[in-house]
Design a protein around this motif. Structure first.
Motif, PDB file in Angstrom:
ATOM      1  N   UNK A 150       0.768  -1.210  -0.151  1.00  0.00           N
ATOM      2  CA  UNK A 150       0.036  -0.007   0.035  1.00  0.00           C
ATOM      3  C   UNK A 150       0.826   1.317  -0.230  1.00  0.00           C
ATOM      4  N   UNK A 151       2.056   1.297   0.765  1.00  0.00           N
ATOM      5  CA  UNK A 151       3.022   2.397   0.548  1.00  0.00           C
ATOM      6  C   UNK A 151       3.632   2.619  -0.629  1.00  0.00           C
ATOM      7  N   UNK A 152       4.254   1.578  -1.261  1.00  0.00           N
ATOM      8  CA  UNK A 152       5.040   1.571  -2.325  1.00  0.00           C
ATOM      9  C   UNK A 152       4.251   1.362  -3.696  1.00  0.00           C
ATOM     10  N   UNK A 153       2.982   0.632  -3.835  1.00  0.00           N
ATOM     11  CA  UNK A 153       2.446   0.626  -4.855  1.00  0.00           C
ATOM     12  C   UNK A 153       2.911  -0.269  -5.965  1.00  0.00           C
ATOM     13  N   UNK A 154       3.546  -1.119  -5.815  1.00  0.00           N
ATOM     14  CA  UNK A 154       4.612  -2.080  -6.784  1.00  0.00           C
ATOM     15  C   UNK A 154       3.559  -2.571  -7.836  1.00  0.00           C
ATOM     16  N   UNK A 155       3.979  -2.944  -9.010  1.00  0.00           N
ATOM     17  CA  UNK A 155       3.320  -3.731 -10.115  1.00  0.00           C
ATOM     18  C   UNK A 155       3.164  -5.188  -9.586  1.00  0.00           C
ATOM     19  N   UNK A 156       4.165  -5.578  -8.817  1.00  0.00           N
ATOM     20  CA  UNK A 156       4.212  -7.033  -8.467  1.00  0.00           C
ATOM     21  C   UNK A 156       4.534  -7.380  -6.916  1.00  0.00           C
ATOM     22  N   UNK A 157       3.764  -8.234  -6.536  1.00  0.00           N
ATOM     23  CA  UNK A 157       3.946  -8.752  -5.190  1.00  0.00           C
ATOM     24  C   UNK A 157       3.786 -10.054  -5.101  1.00  0.00           C
ATOM     25  N   UNK A 158       4.809 -10.867  -4.384  1.00  0.00           N
ATOM     26  CA  UNK A 158       4.755 -12.383  -4.393  1.00  0.00           C
ATOM     27  C   UNK A 158       4.995 -12.793  -3.168  1.00  0.00           C
ATOM     28  N   UNK A 159       4.156 -13.868  -2.869  1.00  0.00           N
ATOM     29  CA  UNK A 159       4.045 -14.478  -1.496  1.00  0.00           C
ATOM     30  C   UNK A 159       4.396 -16.055  -1.773  1.00  0.00           C
ATOM     31  N   UNK A 160       5.369 -16.440  -1.042  1.00  0.00           N
ATOM     32  CA  UNK A 160       5.740 -17.854  -1.358  1.00  0.00           C
ATOM     33  C   UNK A 160       4.732 -18.835  -0.964  1.00  0.00           C
ATOM     34  N   UNK A 161       4.125 -18.697  -0.002  1.00  0.00           N
ATOM     35  CA  UNK A 161       2.923 -19.741   0.497  1.00  0.00           C
ATOM     36  C   UNK A 161       1.700 -19.331  -0.326  1.00  0.00           C
ATOM     37  N   UNK A 162       1.031 -20.400  -1.043  1.00  0.00           N
ATOM     38  CA  UNK A 162      -0.109 -20.147  -1.720  1.00  0.00           C
ATOM     39  C   UNK A 162      -1.278 -19.672  -0.823  1.00  0.00           C
ATOM     40  N   UNK A 163      -1.556 -20.020   0.234  1.00  0.00           N
ATOM     41  CA  UNK A 163      -2.686 -19.734   0.986  1.00  0.00           C
ATOM     42  C   UNK A 163      -2.535 -18.108   1.429  1.00  0.00           C
ATOM     43  N   UNK A 164      -1.307 -17.832   1.749  1.00  0.00           N
ATOM     44  CA  UNK A 164      -0.823 -16.308   2.304  1.00  0.00           C
ATOM     45  C   UNK A 164      -1.018 -15.376   0.909  1.00  0.00           C
ATOM     46  N   UNK A 165      -0.831 -15.825  -0.310  1.00  0.00           N
ATOM     47  CA  UNK A 165      -0.844 -15.242  -1.369  1.00  0.00           C
ATOM     48  C   UNK A 165      -2.255 -14.821  -1.655  1.00  0.00           C
ATOM     49  N   UNK A 166      -3.138 -16.189  -1.599  1.00  0.00           N
ATOM     50  CA  UNK A 166      -4.789 -16.078  -1.750  1.00  0.00           C
ATOM     51  C   UNK A 166      -5.378 -14.928  -0.754  1.00  0.00           C
ATOM     52  N   UNK A 167      -4.874 -15.040   0.275  1.00  0.00           N
ATOM     53  CA  UNK A 167      -5.609 -13.976   1.448  1.00  0.00           C
ATOM     54  C   UNK A 167      -5.021 -12.595   1.034  1.00  0.00           C
ATOM     55  N   UNK A 168      -3.718 -12.325   0.663  1.00  0.00           N
ATOM     56  CA  UNK A 168      -3.100 -10.727   0.306  1.00  0.00           C
ATOM     57  C   UNK A 168      -3.966 -10.568  -1.114  1.00  0.00           C
ATOM     58  N   UNK A 169      -3.982 -11.442  -2.084  1.00  0.00           N
ATOM     59  CA  UNK A 169      -4.787 -10.932  -3.237  1.00  0.00           C
ATOM     60  C   UNK A 169      -6.209 -10.522  -2.895  1.00  0.00           C
ATOM     61  N   UNK A 170      -6.968 -11.006  -1.949  1.00  0.00           N
ATOM     62  CA  UNK A 170      -8.232 -10.524  -1.605  1.00  0.00           C
ATOM     63  C   UNK A 170      -7.826  -8.935  -0.951  1.00  0.00           C
TER      64      UNK A 170
ATOM     65  N   UNK B 240       4.478 -18.813  -4.913  1.00  0.00           N
ATOM     66  CA  UNK B 240       5.519 -19.713  -5.032  1.00  0.00           C
ATOM     67  C   UNK B 240       6.668 -19.343  -5.625  1.00  0.00           C
ATOM     68  N   UNK B 241       7.518 -20.309  -5.927  1.00  0.00           N
ATOM     69  CA  UNK B 241       8.765 -19.984  -6.745  1.00  0.00           C
ATOM     70  C   UNK B 241       8.468 -19.323  -7.951  1.00  0.00           C
ATOM     71  N   UNK B 242       7.264 -19.496  -8.730  1.00  0.00           N
ATOM     72  CA  UNK B 242       7.013 -18.658 -10.050  1.00  0.00           C
ATOM     73  C   UNK B 242       6.902 -17.179  -9.536  1.00  0.00           C
ATOM     74  N   UNK B 243       6.287 -16.774  -8.552  1.00  0.00           N
ATOM     75  CA  UNK B 243       6.400 -15.470  -8.152  1.00  0.00           C
ATOM     76  C   UNK B 243       7.496 -15.057  -7.767  1.00  0.00           C
ATOM     77  N   UNK B 244       8.496 -15.640  -7.133  1.00  0.00           N
ATOM     78  CA  UNK B 244       9.738 -15.263  -6.757  1.00  0.00           C
ATOM     79  C   UNK B 244      10.687 -15.050  -7.980  1.00  0.00           C
TER      80      UNK B 244
END
Length: 114
Positions: free
Chosen positions: A45-65, A77-81
């Motif tokens: 929210x501070x930096x407004x990046x074009x991409x954010x990746x979270x290694x754990x899928x469940x955490x990524x799903x929650x962050x996406x929401x 996952x590794x794909x995001x990194x």
């Protein structure tokens, strides 16, 4: 000087320090973290990046929401990194992830001359 950096491990000590420098220099960033989505959400929210990746899928799903009100791509996952390490807009990659998880994205960044 870099105009955009990918910070692999932005929620850890080195990542947070890197973001302090990025803020002072007015750099754009791409962010990744393992699972600390509360801090990662604040950073996004501070930096407004074009991409954010979270290694754990469940955490990524929650962050996406949580970030659904912003135009930020959230990967996992590794794909995001790897996506953050190879991001065309980033000229520099700071690897601040623990252990062997950071090896593949770091090598990918080196191959891309970042």
């Amino acid at each position: 000087m870099s105009k955009c950096i990918s910070v692999l491990g932005s929620t850890g000590s080195i990542g947070r320090q890197t973001l302090q420098v990025a803020r002072e220099l007015g750099l754009k960033v791409a962010l990744t973290a393992g699972k600390q989505i509360d801090l990662l959400e604040q950073q996004a929210r501070q930096f407004r990046p074009c991409l954010v990746a979270v290694f754990e899928e469940n955490a990524a799903r929650e962050l996406r929401e949580r970030l659904s009100d912003l135009h930020i791509q959230v990967m996992s996952g590794m794909e995001g990194l790897l996506a953050a390490a190879e991001l065309a807009d980033s000229d520099t990659v700071v690897t601040a992830v623990m252990g062997s998880v950071g090896l593949e994205p770091t090598l990918a960044a080196i191959r891309r001359k970042k």
